[in-house]
Design a protein around this motif. Structure first.
Motif, short mmCIF file in Angstrom:
data_model
loop_
_atom_site.label_atom_id
_atom_site.label_comp_id
_atom_site.label_asym_id
_atom_site.label_seq_id
_atom_site.Cartn_x
_atom_site.Cartn_y
_atom_site.Cartn_z
N GLY A 80 -8.10 -6.69 -6.88
CA GLY A 80 -7.44 -5.48 -5.95
C GLY A 80 -6.80 -5.89 -4.72
O GLY A 80 -7.54 -7.13 -4.11
N LEU A 81 -5.69 -5.30 -4.35
CA LEU A 81 -4.94 -5.32 -3.25
C LEU A 81 -4.71 -4.07 -2.50
O LEU A 81 -4.55 -3.12 -3.26
CB LEU A 81 -3.71 -6.21 -3.39
N LYS A 141 -8.57 3.02 1.75
CA LYS A 141 -9.64 4.09 1.77
C LYS A 141 -8.76 5.21 1.24
O LYS A 141 -9.30 6.45 0.97
CB LYS A 141 -9.91 4.44 3.35
N TYR A 142 -7.45 5.24 1.23
CA TYR A 142 -6.58 6.44 1.14
C TYR A 142 -6.02 6.22 -0.21
O TYR A 142 -5.43 7.07 -0.79
CB TYR A 142 -5.45 6.57 2.13
N THR A 143 -6.55 5.21 -0.98
CA THR A 143 -5.78 5.17 -2.49
C THR A 143 -7.34 5.02 -3.32
O THR A 143 -6.96 4.61 -4.31
CB THR A 143 -4.99 3.89 -2.58
N ASP A 144 -8.30 5.33 -2.92
CA ASP A 144 -9.36 5.24 -3.52
C ASP A 144 -9.95 3.62 -4.21
O ASP A 144 -10.73 3.32 -4.86
CB ASP A 144 -9.41 6.10 -4.84
N MET A 145 -9.14 2.68 -3.60
CA MET A 145 -9.39 1.30 -3.78
C MET A 145 -10.71 0.71 -3.00
O MET A 145 -11.00 -0.20 -3.21
CB MET A 145 -8.22 0.73 -3.14
N HIS A 146 -10.97 1.44 -1.88
CA HIS A 146 -12.25 1.12 -1.19
C HIS A 146 -13.51 1.24 -1.98
O HIS A 146 -14.32 0.51 -1.84
CB HIS A 146 -12.25 2.26 0.05
N VAL A 147 -13.43 2.09 -3.30
CA VAL A 147 -14.58 1.97 -4.07
C VAL A 147 -14.74 0.67 -4.88
O VAL A 147 -15.66 0.00 -4.76
CB VAL A 147 -14.33 3.08 -5.25
N PHE A 148 -13.57 0.02 -5.22
CA PHE A 148 -13.61 -1.10 -5.95
C PHE A 148 -13.93 -2.41 -4.90
O PHE A 148 -14.75 -3.33 -5.04
CB PHE A 148 -12.09 -1.40 -6.32
N ARG A 149 -13.25 -2.05 -3.63
CA ARG A 149 -13.63 -3.12 -2.64
C ARG A 149 -15.11 -3.07 -2.22
O ARG A 149 -15.47 -4.44 -2.19
CB ARG A 149 -12.52 -2.64 -1.35
N ASP A 150 -15.76 -2.26 -2.08
CA ASP A 150 -17.14 -2.24 -1.86
C ASP A 150 -17.94 -2.63 -2.95
O ASP A 150 -19.11 -3.36 -2.35
CB ASP A 150 -17.72 -0.68 -1.51
N HIS A 159 -16.92 -4.86 -5.24
CA HIS A 159 -16.30 -6.31 -5.52
C HIS A 159 -15.53 -7.03 -4.25
O HIS A 159 -14.25 -7.31 -4.44
CB HIS A 159 -15.33 -6.36 -6.91
N PRO A 160 -16.22 -7.20 -3.15
CA PRO A 160 -15.22 -7.52 -2.04
C PRO A 160 -14.68 -8.78 -2.24
O PRO A 160 -13.64 -8.94 -1.58
CB PRO A 160 -16.77 -7.59 -0.82
N GLU A 161 -15.20 -9.70 -3.08
CA GLU A 161 -14.76 -11.17 -3.17
C GLU A 161 -13.53 -10.99 -4.13
O GLU A 161 -12.81 -12.09 -3.99
CB GLU A 161 -15.81 -11.98 -3.86
N ARG A 162 -13.44 -9.98 -4.65
CA ARG A 162 -12.11 -9.81 -5.61
C ARG A 162 -11.22 -8.81 -5.01
O ARG A 162 -10.18 -8.39 -5.62
CB ARG A 162 -12.66 -9.23 -6.85
N PHE A 163 -11.15 -8.44 -3.51
CA PHE A 163 -10.49 -7.49 -3.18
C PHE A 163 -9.66 -8.23 -1.93
O PHE A 163 -10.11 -9.00 -1.04
CB PHE A 163 -10.93 -6.21 -2.37
N PHE A 196 -4.59 -5.10 -9.33
CA PHE A 196 -4.12 -3.65 -9.03
C PHE A 196 -3.88 -3.59 -7.45
O PHE A 196 -4.81 -4.10 -6.85
CB PHE A 196 -5.35 -2.78 -9.52
N ALA A 197 -2.71 -3.36 -7.43
CA ALA A 197 -1.93 -3.25 -6.07
C ALA A 197 -1.83 -1.80 -5.52
O ALA A 197 -1.01 -1.29 -6.19
CB ALA A 197 -0.93 -3.88 -5.87
N SER A 198 -2.70 -1.25 -4.70
CA SER A 198 -2.33 -0.07 -4.18
C SER A 198 -1.73 0.38 -2.95
O SER A 198 -2.17 -0.41 -1.97
CB SER A 198 -3.67 0.86 -4.52
N THR A 199 -1.04 1.31 -2.75
CA THR A 199 -0.46 1.93 -1.65
C THR A 199 0.37 3.14 -1.68
O THR A 199 -0.21 3.80 -2.71
CB THR A 199 0.54 0.93 -0.91
N TYR A 200 0.75 3.99 -0.88
CA TYR A 200 1.39 5.20 -1.07
C TYR A 200 2.69 5.03 -2.05
O TYR A 200 3.45 3.83 -1.56
CB TYR A 200 1.72 5.56 0.23
N SER A 201 2.88 5.81 -2.66
CA SER A 201 4.37 5.59 -3.68
C SER A 201 5.59 5.27 -2.69
O SER A 201 6.35 4.44 -3.15
CB SER A 201 4.44 6.94 -4.72
N VAL A 202 5.58 5.96 -1.74
CA VAL A 202 6.95 5.78 -0.89
C VAL A 202 7.00 4.60 -0.46
O VAL A 202 8.07 3.80 -0.72
CB VAL A 202 7.00 6.89 0.42
#
Lengths: 338, 320
Positions: free
Chosen positions: A55-56, A62-71, A73-77, A102-108
């Motif tokens: 994940g990136l 925190k605002y793209t729900d990626m924090h769940v993955f980060r927490d 699998h920290p070594e893969r974030f 999987f790379a997350s940010t805001y759509s804009v």
């Protein structure tokens, strides 16, 4: 990021006036069943089985729900900071090394700001990079800087890019492993936070590139995508009271577009209403219209979507009502058009 | 096309001790000479092109492909290979010349450069050419991809290194600096940026288009271990790459001052040097000058310096 209470010009307004609460705005209706962070949990679960998942984020985990993955699998974030261009470039590099990002940010930011990087680094070499765009269309009251009302229009022209606009938590959870298995690049319009859970009540399975009829109806055909499918289902149910029989065809994949199903269903003589959380320019409505035209089929199409303008800031329910995306506005529009 | 000296044998860099230094340098200078000849021959096919840059970076590419990269010419997708990402897509002519010299491409294929259905388009495309790792051309992409590639390789326990050849013009692109920050933040000591500072970009001299100096100080401020050398001095390049490979804990950058058209006086003195037009009768003159210069100086830059060659390092960095 704190924009709470930024609008509402009337200082003497009653105490129940709605505020922007821009960054935590929810698209769930009052009393609706929801699931928390379905994307983050689905990705974390998938990563248990697939060590290639990484994940990136660009300062918005925190605002793209990626924090769940980060927490989990920290070594893969990989945190790339507030820098969308390098995030997408790095996602391409990670894919080149054999991983599945999987790379997350805001759509804009993924679309307007880092388009060249999505196009040349990811789409041109056809890499399996999955870009996750939060706040698609009108899902924040923060104003045009954060409202990606044209992301589909921007991305539809990009060769080889798969574009997914899921309806609810069920759709998102089912889409994540499919996106990871799909060999090419994908862009998904993310619903985040407390996401409505609706499609489990229907006989539905997410299939990439396939539209799904969620309910039948004689008078009107709703062709909907993204969060508007949930609204379409509510409106259809409520219109029964007016003896208006509405079918709902959910189109979770904008590209490749399921022309065959759309043309077949739209050719059955019902009023066709397209519903999308996107500008009426370059999104679902025009996909449907062009599909019909190229197939030499005609239908009257009522496009429900966002106007071709920069939208106002404010409270999300107010804005959805003003721009015609609320269930009430949908029902009014159908009654007027019939 | 004119006949070119035979290709040097490329070897797996980790299988044996390096040859004695004088021998090593002589082989590298000969290799750079052949890359220049390859490039001239290719440019003649089109009658024009980014020949000035190709002549300018020939020494760097000779050292990279013959002395630095751990790669297998017969197996360009070997997973353990070191990668050279060419983000300056218009330098493709230089890279093709080097890939032929390294044995990745067949020399005869160079004649197809920029022609219909060729695997060697004028701007570098990964899907077309063996050994071309990324599609460049839109500038400022290479270092970002290098960042992810290096993260991925490290994550998977690979020893492979990632090199990105970029130009001083690319330092205008903000994305390059996004990547520079990210590489430093993640401590990617498996990344080396090679910046070709030829002080020239599309609209004219870099100094007038957008000032980039002091280049070395900028990279150092971003947390990189930086070395600046005369990019046409093979001896200095070898020393610098040896130093960079041994560095741990942060990414490394080699800032290389090069001279556009290097090795061919006729082209070194061209005014419109970014995208060069060369008359039909001039190609043979260029080749003759190249060979003459190489023989006179044995390609070590000494003869060229006497004629006012590059050696511009001090002017650029230390006068700021």
């Amino acid at each position: 990021m704190n924009a709470a209470g930024a609008t509402a010009p009337n200082a003497t307004a009653p105490s129940h006036r709605l505020t922007t609460s821009a960054m935590i705005a929810s698209i769930a209706e009052e009393g609706q069943r929801t699931t928390k962070a379905p994307f983050g949990h689905a990705l974390a679960r998938l990563a248990e089985e697939r060590p290639d998942i990484v994940g990136l984020s660009a300062d918005l985990a925190k605002y793209t729900d990626m924090h769940v993955f980060r927490d989990v699998h920290p070594e893969r974030f990989f945190q790339m900071g507030m820098a969308e261009q390098v995030m997408l470039g790095a996602a391409a590099g990670l894919a080149e090394s054999g991983l599945t990002p999987f790379a997350s940010t805001y759509s804009v930011f993924a679309t307007r700001r880092a388009y060249d990087f999505l196009c040349l680094d990811i789409a041109e070499p056809g890499l399996n990079v999955n870009v996750i765009g939060a706040l698609p269309g009108l899902t924040t009251g923060y104003g045009p800087s954060h409202q990606a009302t044209e992301d589909l229009a921007i991305l539809r022209g990009m060769p080889g890019l798969t574009i997914v606009d899921p309806a609810d938590a069920v759709d998102i959870e089912q889409a994540v492993p499919v996106l990871a298995s799909h060999p090419g690049p994908t862009y998904t319009r993310l619903l985040r936070g407390a996401v409505p859970t609706v499609l489990d009540e229907y006989d539905y399975t997410f299939q990439l590139g396939r539209a799904a009829e969620l309910r039948g109806g004689r008078d009107v055909l709703f062709i909907s995508t993204g969060l508007m499918t949930v609204r379409a289902l509510s409106a259809a149910r409520e219109l029964e009271r007016d003896h208006i029989d509405v079918a709902v065809l959910h189109v979770p994949t904008i590209k490749p577009f399921d022309r065959e199903t759309v043309v077949r269903e739209a050719g059955k003589g019902r009023l066709v209403v397209t519903l999308e959380n996107h500008s009426v320019i370059g999104g679902l409505a025009e996909c449907v219209a062009s599909s019909l035209a190229f197939a030499r089929t005609t239908a009257r199409i009522v496009p429900i979507g966002l106007p071709d303008e920069f939208l106002a800031a404010g409270a999300l329910p107010t804005l959805h009502d003003r721009y015609g995306l609320s269930v009430e506005a949908i029902k009014d529009r159908v009654r007027r058009e019939l | 096309m004119t006949s070119t000296p035979t290709t040097a044998l490329a070897v797996d860099r980790r299988t044996g001790p390096p040859p004695p230094r004088p021998q090593r340098l002589r082989a590298l200078k000969e290799s750079a000479h052949r890359i220049r000849l390859n490039a001239l021959n290719m440019a003649e096919v089109q009658g024009q092109g980014y020949i000035g840059q190709a002549l300018g970076v020939a020494d760097i590419l000779a050292v990279v492909y013959q002395d630095v990269l751990n790669h297998r010419p017969q197996d360009p997708r070997w997973p353990e290979r070191d990668r050279l990402l060419l983000s300056v897509g218009h330098y493709a002519i230089a890279l093709y010349a080097a890939l032929a010299e390294a044995g990745v491409l067949d020399l005869a294929e160079l004649e197809t450069y920029g022609s219909d259905d060729s695997r060697l388009p004028m701007s570098g495309m990964a899907s077309y050419t063996p050994g071309m790792e990324i599609s460049g051309g839109s500038l400022g992409h290479g270092l970002g991809i290098a960042t992810g590639l290096a993260l991925g390789l490290r994550h998977q326990g690979s020893e492979a290194r990632v090199y990105n050849l970029l130009s001083d013009g690319e330092l205008d692109e903000g994305s390059t600096w996004e990547a520079a920050l990210a590489c430093a933040h993640h401590g990617l000591d498996n990344v080396t940026a090679i910046v070709d500072v030829n002080a020239l970009q599309a609209d004219g001299p870099t100094q007038g288009v957008l000032r980039t100096e002091p280049v070395t100080a900028k990279w150092e401020a971003f947390g990189w271990h930086a070395i600046r050398v005369d990019g046409n001095d093979v001896d200095a390049l070898v020393t610098a790459f040896d130093d960079l490979r041994g560095h741990r804990g942060s990414p490394t950058v080699l800032v290389c001052d090069t001279r556009v058209g290097r090795g061919v006086p006729l082209l070194e003195s061209r005014e419109k040097a970014h995208f060069m037009r060369v008359e039909e009768h001039e190609w043979q003159i260029a080749r003759d000058q190249l060979t003459e210069r190489f023989r006179a100086g044995r390609g070590d830059g000494s003869a060229a310096s006497a004629n006012g060659g590059s050696a511009a390092t001090a002017d650029k960095e230390h006068t700021v």
